[in-house]
Scaffold this active site. Structure first.
Site, PDB file in Angstrom:
ATOM      1  N   GLY A 143       6.227  -4.166  -1.165  1.00  0.00           N
ATOM      2  CA  GLY A 143       7.331  -3.837  -2.062  1.00  0.00           C
ATOM      3  C   GLY A 143       7.046  -3.930  -3.549  1.00  0.00           C
ATOM      4  O   GLY A 143       7.961  -3.796  -4.360  1.00  0.00           O
ATOM      5  N   TRP A 147       5.520  -1.908  -5.661  1.00  0.00           N
ATOM      6  CA  TRP A 147       5.824  -0.678  -6.416  1.00  0.00           C
ATOM      7  C   TRP A 147       7.335  -0.466  -6.528  1.00  0.00           C
ATOM      8  O   TRP A 147       7.833  -0.077  -7.584  1.00  0.00           O
ATOM      9  CB  TRP A 147       5.163   0.523  -5.738  1.00  0.00           C
ATOM     10  CG  TRP A 147       3.706   0.654  -6.053  1.00  0.00           C
ATOM     11  CD1 TRP A 147       2.861  -0.327  -6.490  1.00  0.00           C
ATOM     12  CD2 TRP A 147       2.910   1.847  -5.960  1.00  0.00           C
ATOM     13  NE1 TRP A 147       1.596   0.174  -6.673  1.00  0.00           N
ATOM     14  CE2 TRP A 147       1.595   1.493  -6.350  1.00  0.00           C
ATOM     15  CE3 TRP A 147       3.181   3.150  -5.573  1.00  0.00           C
ATOM     16  CZ2 TRP A 147       0.549   2.432  -6.371  1.00  0.00           C
ATOM     17  CZ3 TRP A 147       2.148   4.086  -5.589  1.00  0.00           C
ATOM     18  CH2 TRP A 147       0.845   3.728  -5.987  1.00  0.00           C
ATOM     19  N   ASP A 204       8.202   2.577   5.020  1.00  0.00           N
ATOM     20  CA  ASP A 204       6.939   2.055   5.530  1.00  0.00           C
ATOM     21  C   ASP A 204       7.054   1.875   7.038  1.00  0.00           C
ATOM     22  O   ASP A 204       8.160   1.672   7.563  1.00  0.00           O
ATOM     23  CB  ASP A 204       6.578   0.709   4.885  1.00  0.00           C
ATOM     24  CG  ASP A 204       5.082   0.414   4.968  1.00  0.00           C
ATOM     25  OD1 ASP A 204       4.399   0.501   3.922  1.00  0.00           O
ATOM     26  OD2 ASP A 204       4.586   0.122   6.079  1.00  0.00           O
ATOM     27  N   ASP A 213       7.510   5.596  11.004  1.00  0.00           N
ATOM     28  CA  ASP A 213       6.181   6.193  10.941  1.00  0.00           C
ATOM     29  C   ASP A 213       6.289   7.535  10.227  1.00  0.00           C
ATOM     30  O   ASP A 213       6.970   8.445  10.701  1.00  0.00           O
ATOM     31  CB  ASP A 213       5.667   6.371  12.380  1.00  0.00           C
ATOM     32  CG  ASP A 213       4.241   6.896  12.449  1.00  0.00           C
ATOM     33  OD1 ASP A 213       3.762   7.469  11.446  1.00  0.00           O
ATOM     34  OD2 ASP A 213       3.619   6.760  13.511  1.00  0.00           O
ATOM     35  N   ASP A 237       1.356   4.877  -1.689  1.00  0.00           N
ATOM     36  CA  ASP A 237       0.249   3.930  -1.597  1.00  0.00           C
ATOM     37  C   ASP A 237      -0.131   3.768  -0.128  1.00  0.00           C
ATOM     38  O   ASP A 237      -0.669   2.741   0.276  1.00  0.00           O
ATOM     39  CB  ASP A 237       0.668   2.583  -2.209  1.00  0.00           C
ATOM     40  CG  ASP A 237      -0.513   1.758  -2.710  1.00  0.00           C
ATOM     41  OD1 ASP A 237      -1.563   2.359  -3.023  1.00  0.00           O
ATOM     42  OD2 ASP A 237      -0.399   0.532  -2.787  1.00  0.00           O
ATOM     43  N   LYS A 274      -2.387   7.529  -3.655  1.00  0.00           N
ATOM     44  CA  LYS A 274      -3.683   6.862  -3.512  1.00  0.00           C
ATOM     45  C   LYS A 274      -4.541   7.667  -2.552  1.00  0.00           C
ATOM     46  O   LYS A 274      -4.100   8.028  -1.458  1.00  0.00           O
ATOM     47  CB  LYS A 274      -3.502   5.445  -2.955  1.00  0.00           C
ATOM     48  CG  LYS A 274      -4.832   4.741  -2.659  1.00  0.00           C
ATOM     49  CD  LYS A 274      -4.650   3.280  -2.326  1.00  0.00           C
ATOM     50  CE  LYS A 274      -3.998   3.057  -0.984  1.00  0.00           C
ATOM     51  NZ  LYS A 274      -3.783   1.632  -0.708  1.00  0.00           N
TER      52      LYS A 274
END
Length: 198
Positions: free
Chosen positions: A50, A52, A67, A83, A108, A148
């Site tokens: 958490g 970010w 997530d 998912d 990320d 990322k």
């Protein structure tokens, strides 16, 4: 473990109340590129634990976080556990957006690493491709996408894909990203007119 304990960003995260050192990667990119602003609608993909989302909230953004893992609640953040490769999770995200277009998508995400480098890289690139698809579908025309990416097989092809979707693709390697890590952050700005719905 010793490296983690002695990491200055880990210490800084504890001191400033962030859940992860990753908050400082986003903070450094934000300082340079001014991604986060008051009232902006932000989708945080791969949000757990958490850091970010915390930073985005402190900057006054509205945050929808997602997530596959659980995340302790953050006041004001809408969290969806699911998912990202499954349609049901995308439908939950669409429902939470309620027909609103997004100012910023930040990702990320990384797969659970198996230790088999080629397989891990392929799974990581797949998540990046899904994030790009999501961003191109839900961003405002002048919205931004930060993701990322691990350099390796498929990296150059992915950058080419990004350039087909966005007018500008920039590479960022924040100081909080460990030197030995192959991760970089790609920042995309301005959807191409062919991508933007009429």
């Amino acid at each position: 473990m010793r490296e983690h304990i002695n990491d200055p960003y880990v210490k800084l995260a504890k001191a400033q109340g962030y859940r992860s050192r990753a908050a400082f990667k986003l903070a450094e990119i934000d300082e340079r590129d001014h991604l986060l602003r008051n009232g902006a609608l932000v989708v945080d993909l791969g949000a757990t634990p958490g850091g970010w989302s915390q930073l985005a909230m402190r900057k006054g953004a509205q945050v929808i976080a997602m997530d596959i893992l659980e995340m302790d609640s953050i006041p004001g953040v809408t969290f969806i556990q699911g998912d990202f490769t499954e349609q049901a999770t995308l439908e939950q995200l669409a429902l939470a957006l309620n027909n609103r277009k997004v100012d910023l998508v930040i990702s990320d995400m990384a797969p659970n690493m198996s230790g088999v480098a080629t397989a891990d890289q392929a799974r990581s690139m797949y998540l990046c491709e899904l994030a790009l698809e999501f961003a191109s579908a839900y961003l405002k025309p002048n919205g931004q996408f930060l993701v990322k990416v691990f350099q390796g097989e498929g990296f150059q092809e992915y950058v080419k894909l990004m350039r087909d979707v966005f007018e500008q693709v920039l590479t960022r390697k924040p100081k909080a990203s460990r030197d030995r890590s192959s991760e970089v952050y790609l920042l995309c700005k301005n959807l191409r007119p062919s991508v933007t719905p009429a």
